[in-house]
Structures are given as structure tokens and as C-alpha cells.
Scaffold this motif. Sequence first.
Motif, short mmCIF file in Angstrom:
data_model
loop_
_atom_site.label_atom_id
_atom_site.label_comp_id
_atom_site.label_asym_id
_atom_site.label_seq_id
_atom_site.Cartn_x
_atom_site.Cartn_y
_atom_site.Cartn_z
N ARG A 286 -2.00 1.67 -7.20
CA ARG A 286 -2.85 2.68 -6.56
C ARG A 286 -2.76 2.57 -5.04
NH1 ARG A 286 -6.15 1.21 -10.96
NH2 ARG A 286 -7.33 -0.29 -9.71
N ALA A 287 -2.75 1.36 -4.52
CA ALA A 287 -2.66 1.18 -3.08
C ALA A 287 -1.31 1.67 -2.55
CB ALA A 287 -2.86 -0.30 -2.73
N LEU A 288 -0.24 1.35 -3.28
CA LEU A 288 1.09 1.78 -2.86
C LEU A 288 1.21 3.30 -2.88
CD1 LEU A 288 4.10 1.42 -2.20
CD2 LEU A 288 4.50 0.92 -4.63
N VAL A 289 0.76 3.91 -3.96
CA VAL A 289 0.86 5.37 -4.09
C VAL A 289 0.05 6.06 -3.00
CG1 VAL A 289 0.19 7.32 -5.55
CG2 VAL A 289 1.42 5.38 -6.54
N ASP A 290 -1.13 5.54 -2.70
CA ASP A 290 -1.95 6.11 -1.63
C ASP A 290 -1.24 6.00 -0.28
OD1 ASP A 290 -3.91 6.75 -3.45
OD2 ASP A 290 -5.23 5.07 -2.92
N GLU A 291 -0.62 4.86 -0.04
CA GLU A 291 0.09 4.66 1.22
C GLU A 291 1.29 5.60 1.32
OE1 GLU A 291 1.77 0.92 3.92
OE2 GLU A 291 0.88 0.55 1.95
N LEU A 292 2.01 5.77 0.22
CA LEU A 292 3.15 6.69 0.20
C LEU A 292 2.68 8.13 0.44
CD1 LEU A 292 5.17 5.23 -2.80
CD2 LEU A 292 5.86 5.18 -0.39
N ALA A 293 1.56 8.50 -0.15
CA ALA A 293 1.03 9.85 0.04
C ALA A 293 0.70 10.11 1.50
CB ALA A 293 -0.19 10.06 -0.85
N ARG A 294 0.12 9.11 2.16
CA ARG A 294 -0.20 9.27 3.58
C ARG A 294 1.06 9.44 4.43
NH1 ARG A 294 -4.08 5.32 2.17
NH2 ARG A 294 -2.79 3.63 3.02
N ALA A 295 2.17 8.89 3.93
CA ALA A 295 3.46 9.03 4.64
C ALA A 295 4.17 10.34 4.29
CB ALA A 295 4.36 7.84 4.31
N GLY A 296 3.56 11.17 3.45
CA GLY A 296 4.17 12.43 3.08
C GLY A 296 5.29 12.30 2.07
N PHE A 297 5.29 11.19 1.34
CA PHE A 297 6.37 10.91 0.39
C PHE A 297 6.25 11.78 -0.85
CE2 PHE A 297 7.77 8.50 -3.38
CZ PHE A 297 9.09 8.27 -3.05
N ASP A 298 7.43 12.15 -1.40
CA ASP A 298 7.49 12.87 -2.66
C ASP A 298 8.82 12.55 -3.32
OD1 ASP A 298 6.78 14.51 -4.74
OD2 ASP A 298 7.08 16.38 -3.65
N MET A 299 8.93 12.87 -4.60
CA MET A 299 10.19 12.70 -5.33
C MET A 299 10.55 14.07 -5.92
SD MET A 299 9.63 8.94 -7.12
CE MET A 299 11.34 8.79 -7.68
N PRO A 300 11.06 14.98 -5.10
CA PRO A 300 11.28 16.36 -5.53
C PRO A 300 12.31 16.44 -6.65
CG PRO A 300 12.34 15.95 -3.42
CD PRO A 300 11.48 14.76 -3.70
#
Length: 307
Positions: A286-300
Amino acid sequence: MSVRLEGVYAPVVTPFRADLTPDPERFIAHCRWLVEQNSGLAVFGTNSEANSLSVGERKALLEGLVENGVPAARMMPGTGCCSIPETVDLTCHAVDLGAPGVLMLPPFYYKGVSDDGLYRHYSEVIQQVGDARLRICLYHIPQVSGVPISLPLIERLIAAYPDTVVGIKDSSGNWDNTEAMLKAFPGFRIFPASESLFARSLPLGAAGCISATANVNPGAMHRLWSTWQAPEAAGLQAEVDRIRTTFARYPMMIAAMKATIAHYLGDPCWRIVRPPLDEFPEERTRALVDELARAGFDMPGLQREPA
């Protein structure tokens, strides 16, 4: 015409079923997505849990990729084992299936071995494979293998087998070593293990990178590699560095990447790792996913294969 080994390669993570057997359907789906994102496939690398797989499992997974239309031309399978016969077996298999290159660890059980001993090992493998199509990228990861591949050994192998020993993955994490390789062997296909080195390595002639995080961020990494001389490169470098740095804060990187794929696919089976590795904890996911989301990360384009 031979395929030029260059660009971004993912040491493809290996999915397992609940009974810890490899999951070929998920493996094929992930490799297809990586190819669609312009990534090469360094299947059976360190992040593939390769040394937790048998020779038979590796061969079956590779055959499954080819039989299901994943292009062999995009593959650089890991084939290095402690024994010469297993290395020869995996290498012949990869070449016969059409892989344009293989990634070859040194024999890693015995430590403190000489360059002469390593040279004789690689030479014996090359002689026993006996195939003009063979192209080897050496694999230098001394902090894990305990067996470094020195510059004098590289020079000796290139001199003896210039058409066969064509490159190296440098996973030492030591920029001085990478820089020394790039300067000593112009034209040799040198792949640092991190996209964060592109700004320094590509101007010196690096071929690309073979990076763990290519499993989750291949498209952005390919864009940076293909446009590194363009004005937007600095911005792209900062973006991929941010994602790389985020994952680097979680030392269980294999499990962290699998947990990330599981999250974006909505497929908890992707969390499974083969012992002795441990699954990534839910709270850290959960912490990793939240941090990735803040970085604008996606797996299109990532899609779960229909059952």
C-alpha cells in the motif's frame, strides 16, 4: 542479418501458481506487454528468480513464449549455470529457438577462482555449443555471484571470440567500473543495470540497459533511450529516476515489482515468489503503490488475460 543487441531489456519476473510451479499463461501475457512497450526480454535473469528454476522449467517457459508468438528476436535468455553441461544445454536451446543473444553468468559457486579458470569455462561452453549463431553477453554481478568478470578477462575473451562474446551486463553498481568498460571496449555491447545511468553511459556508447524496473516502467525507459539526445531527455531522465528511486527504497525488489504488477492487474497470484524469497507485505504494498501514484506512475496497456 543478425539482430543488434541494444535498447531496454527487462529481466522478466517469473509468475508462479499457488503450488509454486511456473505459470506460463501469466508469463506469456507479461512478456507480450513488455514487447508492446518496446522492451526486450532478458528472461531468466536475477529478477526472474532464475536460479530458483530448473533447467527443464526454463526450457519449457522459453518454448511456450516462442510457440505463442512472442518474438525470439526480442529475447536474451539467461543461460549461465555453475556446470558447463547445464550452461551448454540452455544455451543451445536458446540459440535453436532463435534468440539472438544469451546472458551468461559465470560459474558462481566456487569463489576466488582465477581469470584463467573463468576463461577456460567460457571457452569450453563456446566450443561445446559449436554454433556460429551464438552471441554471448557476459553477466557481471559480483555482489551476488561472488565471481567478478575483470577487464583483462573481457579483453581476452573478445580477442579469442570476437564474433561470439559481444557484450556484458554490468550490475556491479560501480560507475567507475562501467565507465572503464565503456572506454576500454568501444563497440562492445555494454548494458548497465540501471536506467539512471543513461545520462552518463549513453554518451560513452552504452548499448542500453538491462534493468529490474523495466518490468514495470518499460515504455518510459524506452522513450528515454530512444531520445536521449533530444531536448526533452532531461525531463524523461528525471521521471524514470523518480520511479527507480521509489523501488530502490524497498530492498525486496523482486517481490515489490511482483506486488506492483498484482496491484495494477488486480491479480493477487502475481504476488507469489518461490522460496527462499518472501512475498512483499501488504502494508508495504500500500505504501509503495501510494508513492508510485504520487509520482504519476502507471502501467498503460496492462491487461489480465481472460481465463
